[in-house]
Design a protein around this motif. Structure first.
Motif, mmCIF file in Angstrom:
data_model
loop_
_atom_site.group_PDB
_atom_site.id
_atom_site.type_symbol
_atom_site.label_atom_id
_atom_site.label_comp_id
_atom_site.label_asym_id
_atom_site.label_seq_id
_atom_site.Cartn_x
_atom_site.Cartn_y
_atom_site.Cartn_z
ATOM 1 N N LEU A 101 -26.146 49.958 13.114
ATOM 2 C CA LEU A 101 -27.582 49.546 12.597
ATOM 3 C C LEU A 101 -28.677 50.131 13.508
ATOM 4 O O LEU A 101 -29.682 50.425 13.101
ATOM 5 C CB LEU A 101 -27.564 48.169 11.827
ATOM 6 N N THR A 102 -28.503 49.704 14.848
ATOM 7 C CA THR A 102 -29.398 50.185 15.844
ATOM 8 C C THR A 102 -29.740 51.785 15.680
ATOM 9 O O THR A 102 -30.808 52.190 15.937
ATOM 10 C CB THR A 102 -28.910 49.765 16.979
ATOM 11 N N VAL A 103 -28.431 52.575 15.631
ATOM 12 C CA VAL A 103 -28.646 53.988 15.771
ATOM 13 C C VAL A 103 -29.476 54.412 14.471
ATOM 14 O O VAL A 103 -30.204 55.228 14.625
ATOM 15 C CB VAL A 103 -27.400 54.578 15.888
ATOM 16 N N ILE A 104 -29.083 53.797 13.387
ATOM 17 C CA ILE A 104 -29.786 53.932 12.097
ATOM 18 C C ILE A 104 -31.319 53.879 12.227
ATOM 19 O O ILE A 104 -31.977 54.651 11.916
ATOM 20 C CB ILE A 104 -29.293 53.475 10.779
ATOM 21 N N ALA A 105 -31.710 52.507 12.710
ATOM 22 C CA ALA A 105 -33.037 52.243 12.957
ATOM 23 C C ALA A 105 -33.732 53.270 14.026
ATOM 24 O O ALA A 105 -34.963 53.656 13.623
ATOM 25 C CB ALA A 105 -33.094 50.889 13.214
ATOM 26 N N VAL A 106 -33.095 53.447 15.076
ATOM 27 C CA VAL A 106 -33.734 54.678 16.104
ATOM 28 C C VAL A 106 -34.051 55.925 15.198
ATOM 29 O O VAL A 106 -35.137 56.594 15.584
ATOM 30 C CB VAL A 106 -32.951 54.509 17.285
ATOM 31 N N VAL A 107 -33.005 56.363 14.578
ATOM 32 C CA VAL A 107 -33.261 57.603 14.070
ATOM 33 C C VAL A 107 -34.419 57.767 12.814
ATOM 34 O O VAL A 107 -35.212 58.366 12.657
ATOM 35 C CB VAL A 107 -31.917 57.940 13.282
ATOM 36 N N ILE A 108 -34.241 56.493 12.222
ATOM 37 C CA ILE A 108 -35.582 56.369 11.190
ATOM 38 C C ILE A 108 -36.862 56.467 11.904
ATOM 39 O O ILE A 108 -37.760 57.266 11.401
ATOM 40 C CB ILE A 108 -35.254 55.264 10.196
ATOM 41 N N ALA A 109 -36.821 55.751 12.877
ATOM 42 C CA ALA A 109 -38.018 55.811 13.659
ATOM 43 C C ALA A 109 -38.521 56.952 14.314
ATOM 44 O O ALA A 109 -39.672 57.361 14.158
ATOM 45 C CB ALA A 109 -37.961 54.482 14.696
ATOM 46 N N GLY A 110 -37.605 57.659 14.748
ATOM 47 C CA GLY A 110 -37.734 59.018 15.380
ATOM 48 C C GLY A 110 -38.267 60.197 14.158
ATOM 49 O O GLY A 110 -39.037 60.710 14.522
ATOM 50 N N VAL A 111 -37.540 59.916 13.148
ATOM 51 C CA VAL A 111 -38.124 60.919 11.997
ATOM 52 C C VAL A 111 -39.328 60.544 11.495
ATOM 53 O O VAL A 111 -40.306 61.513 11.106
ATOM 54 C CB VAL A 111 -37.011 60.679 10.799
ATOM 55 N N LEU A 112 -39.729 59.255 11.295
ATOM 56 C CA LEU A 112 -41.066 58.756 11.003
ATOM 57 C C LEU A 112 -41.908 59.293 11.935
ATOM 58 O O LEU A 112 -43.221 60.024 11.656
ATOM 59 C CB LEU A 112 -41.190 57.452 10.792
ATOM 60 N N GLY A 113 -41.729 59.050 13.242
ATOM 61 C CA GLY A 113 -42.695 59.655 14.153
ATOM 62 C C GLY A 113 -42.825 61.216 14.215
ATOM 63 O O GLY A 113 -43.990 61.580 14.477
ATOM 64 N N ALA A 114 -41.770 61.859 13.987
ATOM 65 C CA ALA A 114 -41.650 63.237 14.330
ATOM 66 C C ALA A 114 -42.629 63.729 12.811
ATOM 67 O O ALA A 114 -43.613 64.632 12.887
ATOM 68 C CB ALA A 114 -40.460 63.906 13.948
ATOM 69 N N ILE A 115 -42.511 63.167 11.746
ATOM 70 C CA ILE A 115 -43.385 63.404 10.703
ATOM 71 C C ILE A 115 -44.988 63.273 10.719
ATOM 72 O O ILE A 115 -45.729 64.094 10.540
ATOM 73 C CB ILE A 115 -42.768 62.623 9.214
ATOM 74 N N TYR A 116 -45.101 61.906 11.436
ATOM 75 C CA TYR A 116 -46.348 61.724 11.631
ATOM 76 C C TYR A 116 -47.060 62.808 12.692
ATOM 77 O O TYR A 116 -48.339 63.016 12.721
ATOM 78 C CB TYR A 116 -46.571 60.226 12.657
ATOM 79 N N LEU A 117 -46.328 63.029 13.653
ATOM 80 C CA LEU A 117 -46.784 63.998 14.728
ATOM 81 C C LEU A 117 -47.079 65.500 14.000
ATOM 82 O O LEU A 117 -47.893 66.398 14.285
ATOM 83 C CB LEU A 117 -45.857 64.416 16.015
ATOM 84 N N TRP A 118 -45.932 65.764 13.192
ATOM 85 C CA TRP A 118 -46.130 67.202 12.487
ATOM 86 C C TRP A 118 -47.336 67.256 11.690
ATOM 87 O O TRP A 118 -48.143 68.240 11.474
ATOM 88 C CB TRP A 118 -45.001 67.148 11.584
ATOM 89 N N ARG A 119 -47.800 65.942 10.775
ATOM 90 C CA ARG A 119 -48.995 65.947 9.893
ATOM 91 C C ARG A 119 -50.264 65.990 10.562
ATOM 92 O O ARG A 119 -51.214 66.516 10.390
ATOM 93 C CB ARG A 119 -48.646 64.741 9.003
ATOM 94 N N TYR A 120 -50.294 64.904 11.717
ATOM 95 C CA TYR A 120 -51.469 64.643 12.359
ATOM 96 C C TYR A 120 -51.676 64.949 13.723
ATOM 97 O O TYR A 120 -52.753 64.911 14.237
ATOM 98 C CB TYR A 120 -51.795 62.933 12.341
ATOM 99 N N GLY A 121 -50.564 65.311 14.216
ATOM 100 C CA GLY A 121 -50.771 65.828 15.712
ATOM 101 C C GLY A 121 -50.890 64.430 16.579
ATOM 102 O O GLY A 121 -50.752 63.364 16.093
ATOM 103 N N PRO A 122 -50.826 64.722 18.059
ATOM 104 C CA PRO A 122 -50.844 63.495 18.782
ATOM 105 C C PRO A 122 -52.478 62.920 18.909
ATOM 106 O O PRO A 122 -52.817 62.568 19.817
ATOM 107 C CB PRO A 122 -50.477 64.102 20.138
ATOM 108 N N VAL A 123 -52.679 62.432 17.739
ATOM 109 C CA VAL A 123 -54.088 61.730 17.435
ATOM 110 C C VAL A 123 -53.731 60.333 16.843
ATOM 111 O O VAL A 123 -52.964 60.314 16.021
ATOM 112 C CB VAL A 123 -55.050 62.558 16.407
ATOM 113 N N LEU A 124 -54.453 59.519 17.364
ATOM 114 C CA LEU A 124 -54.290 57.838 17.209
ATOM 115 C C LEU A 124 -54.882 57.600 15.703
ATOM 116 O O LEU A 124 -55.838 58.319 15.517
ATOM 117 C CB LEU A 124 -55.130 56.754 17.991
ATOM 118 N N PRO A 125 -54.203 56.948 14.981
ATOM 119 C CA PRO A 125 -54.685 56.764 13.503
ATOM 120 C C PRO A 125 -55.881 55.940 13.469
ATOM 121 O O PRO A 125 -56.280 55.585 12.184
ATOM 122 C CB PRO A 125 -53.748 55.982 12.907
ATOM 123 N N TRP A 126 -56.723 55.689 14.216
ATOM 124 C CA TRP A 126 -58.068 54.834 14.217
ATOM 125 C C TRP A 126 -58.921 55.473 15.402
ATOM 126 O O TRP A 126 -58.424 56.207 16.254
ATOM 127 C CB TRP A 126 -57.844 53.618 14.678
#
Length: 131
Positions: A101-126
């Motif tokens: 479960l921990t590995v799955i949670a880390v993979v999901i968080a990594g994928v979501l982080g990669a999607i965010y960086l791909w879509r918006y770049g290293p810019v904060l959302p505020w």
């Protein structure tokens, strides 16, 4: 009133001098209750603020347990449940499940982080405007 002299170990742990005088013992109990209440309230506040909230709450319960049977019973029950949970957590199948479960949670968080960086770049959302 249980004076703590039975084999179960429940009851007041106040000094014999205090227990032998009813009014003094009531005052002692009020003092223990107030101090324990202050510690428990501080622990509850620490659940929302920085600090070891649950540790402080259990410290307040331990203060109450020096005088009140109900708090002693709550602490015994809590200790039993924590011990059972710790023993279950050490079982191989539970450890494998927790690691999976921990590995799955880390993979999901990594994928979501990669999607965010791909879509918006290293810019904060505020926006933080400089003045």
């Amino acid at each position: 009133m249980n004076t703590g002299s039975d084999e179960s170990g429940l009851g007041s742990r106040a000094p014999e001098f205090v227990r032998s005088r009813r009014l003094l013992h009531r005052g002692w109990q009020v003092g223990v209750f107030v101090v324990g209440l202050a510690v428990v309230i501080a622990g509850v506040l620490m659940l929302a603020l920085p600090g070891p909230g649950w540790v402080v709450i259990f410290a307040g319960m331990a203060i109450w347990a020096t005088e009140f049977v109900w708090a002693q019973l709550v602490l015994r029950w809590t200790k039993r449940k924590v011990t059972e949970a710790a023993q279950r957590a050490l079982q191989p199948e539970v450890r494998r499940r927790n690691i999976t479960l921990t590995v799955i949670a880390v993979v999901i968080a990594g994928v979501l982080g990669a999607i965010y960086l791909w879509r918006y770049g290293p810019v904060l959302p505020w926006r933080i405007e400089r003045r």
